[in-house]
Enzyme design. Structure first.
Site, PDB file in Angstrom:
ATOM      1  N   ASP A   1      21.205  -2.960   4.534  1.00 32.37           N
ATOM      2  CA  ASP A   1      21.629  -2.747   3.178  1.00 32.37           C
ATOM      3  C   ASP A   1      20.479  -3.411   2.414  1.00 32.37           C
ATOM      4  O   ASP A   1      19.736  -4.279   2.994  1.00 32.37           O
ATOM      5  CB  ASP A   1      22.941  -2.916   2.818  1.00 32.37           C
ATOM      6  CG  ASP A   1      23.049  -2.732   1.409  1.00 32.37           C
ATOM      7  OD1 ASP A   1      23.044  -1.631   0.864  1.00 32.37           O
ATOM      8  OD2 ASP A   1      23.925  -3.643   0.735  1.00 32.37           O
TER       9      ASP A   1
ATOM     10  N   ASP B   1      20.470  -3.857  -1.780  1.00 34.67           N
ATOM     11  CA  ASP B   1      21.263  -4.737  -2.930  1.00 34.67           C
ATOM     12  C   ASP B   1      22.154  -5.563  -2.408  1.00 34.67           C
ATOM     13  O   ASP B   1      23.081  -5.235  -1.711  1.00 34.67           O
ATOM     14  CB  ASP B   1      21.830  -3.967  -3.961  1.00 34.67           C
ATOM     15  CG  ASP B   1      20.788  -2.741  -4.446  1.00 34.67           C
ATOM     16  OD1 ASP B   1      20.003  -3.241  -5.507  1.00 34.67           O
ATOM     17  OD2 ASP B   1      20.790  -1.600  -4.093  1.00 34.67           O
TER      18      ASP B   1
ATOM     19  N   ASP C   1      26.356  -6.275   2.908  1.00 36.82           N
ATOM     20  CA  ASP C   1      27.339  -7.069   2.220  1.00 36.82           C
ATOM     21  C   ASP C   1      28.518  -6.878   2.013  1.00 36.82           C
ATOM     22  O   ASP C   1      29.369  -7.504   1.205  1.00 36.82           O
ATOM     23  CB  ASP C   1      26.583  -7.794   1.007  1.00 36.82           C
ATOM     24  CG  ASP C   1      26.398  -6.661   0.029  1.00 36.82           C
ATOM     25  OD1 ASP C   1      25.943  -5.481   0.129  1.00 36.82           O
ATOM     26  OD2 ASP C   1      26.532  -6.717  -1.084  1.00 36.82           O
TER      27      ASP C   1
END
Length: 312
Positions: A30, A32, A253
């Site tokens: 991922d 961001d 995240d």
């Protein structure tokens, strides 16, 4: 109680971490909240990704953010110190365009989204309408008076509603999206359902999922979600790169997108604490008797991705 525990990576021995690094060939990461927040790289993340590439790992940048096209992400990656090529960017804007092209979609898209998504539709030769501001008159009492105007501007060629992140999301756009979707033959596609953006601010920034929720509630339709955790992400990569699930690592995240994608696909999973998920949430999932929550538990977690540099 059937629970799953995550291993805190920095607390493991160097030998254990080396064995872990040697256990995968492909990395899906991922962006961001993992590699950067807004326009700032997270300390140590660029160096870690470069080191993985040097070790021969194939790295794919897998993002649910639909505001940029693949070339935009290549430029951002390189600017922040991450090695990147266009083929290694798997964003939801690209996934939407790819999907519509695969099903030979030949109608028009009503687009709730931004220029990045529009650019990918352009590349795929998909026509669209709806990009940009569409505001309500200032006086709410005029709602009925604009009904005819909005109805007259519904496009008879629209055969799909696509919802991505749109900073110009508005009541007229919601009216149009739900009206198009009243036709059961109209496709309903969402880039992702991320509820909010990871930002360094006390403010809460609604993500695409907040917009999708509004369209879903109003239209009484459920979308096809192409971004994480839908395995379509992995399927899109597998078309040009062999994915061995047991030798693939998913880094993220978020439990309900990144880690859940890894769980569904049989990948190893690594959670970082620099984005949306908190240690309190992780602890809750680990102790939960709920099967859905247990599916969000990663194999490993670290405070930040750069913490692994010491082992490499």
């Amino acid at each position: 109680m059937n629970s799953k525990s995550s291993k805190f990576m920095p607390s493991l021995s160097r030998e254990h971490v080396k064995k872990f690094i040697d256990s995968f060939d492909t990395v899906l990461t991922d962006c961001d909240g993992v590699l950067w927040v807004e326009n700032n790289a997270i300390d140590g993340s660029p160096a870690l990704i470069r080191r993985l590439v040097d070790l021969g790992k194939k790295v794919f940048y897998v993002t649910n953010n639909s505001t940029r096209n693949r070339q935009d992400y290549v430029e951002k990656c390189r600017k922040l110190g991450f090695p990147a090529e266009k083929e290694g960017i798997i964003g939801t804007a690209y996934l939407v365009a790819t999907y519509l092209k695969e099903i030979n979609f030949n109608k028009k898209v009503f687009l709730i989204g931004s220029e990045g998504l529009a650019k990918e539709l352009d590349v795929a030769g998909i026509r669209y309408t709806g990009l940009g501001p569409d505001v309500m008159p200032e006086v709410w009492s005029t709602l009925r008076s604009v009904e005819g105007d909005i109805e007259n501007h519904l496009d008879g060629e629209v055969g799909a509603v696509v919802v991505g992140f749109d900073p110009h999301f508005s009541y007229p756009k919601l009216i149009k999206a739900a009206s198009y979707l009243s036709n059961p033959d109209c496709l309903y596609i969402a880039t992702n359902t991320d509820e909010r953006f990871p930002v360094n601010s006390r403010l809460v920034y609604p993500g695409t999922g907040s917009l999708v929720a509004a369209v879903t509630a109003c239209s009484a339709r459920s979308p096809l979600v192409l971004g994480k955790p839908n395995p379509y992400v992995a399927d899109a990569i597998a078309k040009f790169h062999t994915l061995d699930p047991q030798r693939t690592l998913m880094i993220g995240d978020r439990g309900n997108t990144d880690i859940l994608l890894g769980t569904k696909c049989g990948f190893q999973t690594l959670l970082v604490m620099t984005g949306v998920t908190s240690k309190e949430e992780l602890a809750q999932w680990q102790c939960s008797e709920n099967a859905e929550e247990r599916s969000l538990v990663p194999d490993y977690y670290v405070n930040k991705l750069g913490d692994l540099i010491q082992f490499l």
